[in-house]
Design an enzyme around this catalytic site. Structure first.
Site, PDB file in Angstrom:
ATOM      1  N   LYS A 149       5.270   1.766  -3.197  1.00  0.00           N
ATOM      2  CA  LYS A 149       5.161   3.132  -3.721  1.00  0.00           C
ATOM      3  C   LYS A 149       5.361   3.074  -5.223  1.00  0.00           C
ATOM      4  O   LYS A 149       5.993   2.154  -5.739  1.00  0.00           O
ATOM      5  CB  LYS A 149       6.241   4.030  -3.095  1.00  0.00           C
TER       6      LYS A 149
ATOM      7  N   ASP B 290      -0.535  10.815  -4.372  1.00  0.00           N
ATOM      8  CA  ASP B 290       0.653  11.437  -3.770  1.00  0.00           C
ATOM      9  C   ASP B 290       0.850  12.734  -4.557  1.00  0.00           C
ATOM     10  O   ASP B 290      -0.097  13.195  -5.235  1.00  0.00           O
ATOM     11  CB  ASP B 290       1.882  10.511  -3.874  1.00  0.00           C
TER      12      ASP B 290
ATOM     13  N   LYS C 221       5.659   3.270   8.268  1.00  0.00           N
ATOM     14  CA  LYS C 221       4.490   4.134   8.463  1.00  0.00           C
ATOM     15  C   LYS C 221       3.215   3.288   8.507  1.00  0.00           C
ATOM     16  O   LYS C 221       2.376   3.441   9.390  1.00  0.00           O
ATOM     17  CB  LYS C 221       4.412   5.119   7.291  1.00  0.00           C
TER      18      LYS C 221
ATOM     19  N   LYS D 103       0.863  -1.177   0.000  1.00  0.00           N
ATOM     20  CA  LYS D 103       0.000   0.000   0.000  1.00  0.00           C
ATOM     21  C   LYS D 103       0.893   1.218   0.000  1.00  0.00           C
ATOM     22  O   LYS D 103       1.831   1.320   0.792  1.00  0.00           O
ATOM     23  CB  LYS D 103      -0.874  -0.021   1.272  1.00  0.00           C
TER      24      LYS D 103
END
Ligand code: NDP
Length: 449
Positions: free
Chosen positions: A128, A168, A116, A92
């Site tokens: 990512k 993002d 995180k 994720k």
């Protein structure tokens, strides 16, 4: 440098295998430095090769993205998806669309995302992706054609139980919509494969606000527990004027702070009377304009070219919410000499290691990105839950869960630092608390042959 021979050896290996990837090396080094006492206390980590496994992505996908611009010309960009760690859940993490995107940037973001996501307490692994495509100045049609081409390849590697990307920098509601539409066309299935979706097709209420609000919930708890203080009456400087910065401004103001500055990649605005957020939202969210336009609409506001000058404005609380390495040592020292009491990172890795060192040695409360900005991904995980249940929670329900998660992240990080003799070091605490859960899951799952 490292005390532990094991960490020294692993870090040298990372340097040798990823030459020139300065952002990735910076992120790895910061985490490994925090893990010294954990490695010393747990020989099983070395015996099972946990650290050398955690610094190597499980899978990296780099691909060509070709699309046709409005003049009929073929354009080529590079697409990335780094599936870093799936020990505690499906990969994720967001998709960044910005010309500065390269393997190092995506790998640093993916690596940070592991810890995180673990800190949120929710079952999500780390990943990512993105592209060096720049949505700025492109027509809606060009953005759509790029997103469709990007998803045509990406769709082969993701899925609601495998890898769930999100937004993002440069990837907002418009881009997620185009990508989701393409995934659905290709796979003929309506699943929660992306988060940050529009509210009419599976998005979660409060996802848009989540990262910015979360930064403020975390900061409020940090101020309360470590200084018996709050946002009330404080002057706040926030960098950026995108998704994170806008909603951090909204919540900081609601909590009683006065936000006096925002920026974009060209320059910053200073409004001593407090930023008028409705004007900013109109410029950035509706018109997709530049922040300097603000001074044409609000009396008494100033615009300055260049980004780093924003950190010379006197403030009590600084929330960097633009991009990596935007606060260097000189900016940190300027903030400290102007009396800043707390810094919390809305952006990913916005402070250089020298800046962090300066904040910590000056006794400034420092909330690191992987803890302070985890509200976005936490709410994305709540969006995944709602998609699985085919159900929607109200704004208030999601916001309440977000607030609880941010408060827990603060306390878990604080307690982890204390357990290893570093009380008050929230950076080390976040790295350790995030790491322990992932390491435990990796140990339980064994080594793959
Ligand atoms: P947006 O694209 O919405 O906004 C980014 C903002 O930062 C814009 O104002 C942009 O200015 C500015 N910016 C981008 N690159 C640079 C640069 N190189 N120098 C100076 N300013 C720059 O992105 P987000 O608000 O979503 O993301 C901001 C940060 O927060 C990123 O670090 C991201 O990884 C992080 N983050 C975001 C989450 C989310 O939920 N969106 C979750 C967790 C972290 P300009 O318009 O001129 O480019």
């Amino acid at each position: 440098m490292f005390q532990s021979e094991y960490l020294k050896r692993v870090y040298s290996g990372v340097e040798a295998r990823n030459p020139g990837e300065k952002e990735f090396l910076q992120a790895v080094r910061e985490v490994l430095e925090s893990l010294e006492p954990v490695v010393a206390a747990n020989p099983k980590l070395e015996e099972n090769g946990i650290i050398e496994r955690i610094v190597e992505p499980e899978r990296q996908i780099f691909f060509r993205v070709s699309w046709v611009d409005d003049n009929g010309r073929v354009q080529v960009n590079r697409g990335f998806r780094v599936q870093f760690n799936s020990a505690i859940g499906p990969y994720k993490g967001g998709l960044r669309l910005h010309p500065s995107v390269n393997a190092s940037v995506i790998k640093f973001l993916g690596f940070e995302q592991i810890f995180k996501n673990s800190l949120t307490g929710l079952p999500i692994g780390g990943g990512k992706g993105g592209s060096d495509f720049d949505p700025k100045g492109k027509s809606d049609g060009e953005v759509m054609r790029f997103c469709q081409s990007f998803m045509t390849e990406l769709s082969k590697h993701i899925g609601a139980d495998t890898d769930v990307p999100a937004g993002d920098i440069g990837t907002g509601a418009r881009e997620i919509g185009f990508m989701y539409g393409q995934y659905k066309r290709l796979r003929n299935e309506f699943t929660g494969v992306l988060t940050g979706k529009g509210l009419t097709y599976g998005g979660s209420l409060a996802r848009t606000e989540a990262t910015g609000y979360g930064v403020c919930y975390y900061t409020e708890e940090m101020l309360k527990c470590m200084k018996n203080d709050s946002f009330k009456g404080k002057t706040v400087v926030i960098s950026g004027s995108g998704n994170v910065a806008i909603y951090a401004t909204e919540k900081a103001t609601e909590l009683g702070g006065k936000v006096v500055a925002l920026s974009d990649s060209n320059g910053y605005i200073y409004d001593p009377n407090g930023i008028k957020l409705d004007v900013v939202k109109q410029i950035k969210e509706v018109e997709r304009g530049r922040i300097k336009e603000y001074v044409n609409r609000v009396d008494g506001a100033e615009y300055h070219e260049g980004c780093s000058g924003i950190w010379t404005i006197k403030c009590d609380i600084a929330l960097p919410c633009a991009t990596q390495n935007e606060i260097d040592e000189a900016s940190a020292k300027a903030l400290i000499s102007n009396g800043v009491i707390a810094v919390a990172e809305g952006a990913n890795m916005p402070s250089t290691p020298e800046a962090i060192e300066a904040f910590q040695s000056a006794g400034v409360l420092f909330g690191p990105a992987k803890a302070a900005n985890a509200g976005g991904v936490a709410t994305s995980a709540l969006e995944m839950s709602q998609n699985s249940m085919r159900y929607s929670w109200t704004f208030e329900e999601v916001d309440a869960k977000l607030k609880d998660i941010m408060i827990n992240i603060f306390h878990n990080s604080y307690d982890a630092a204390k357990k290893y003799g570093m009380e008050g070091n929230l950076l080390a605490g976040a790295n350790i608390a995030g790491f322990e859960k992932v390491a435990d899951a990796m140990l339980a799952q064994g080594v793959a042959y």
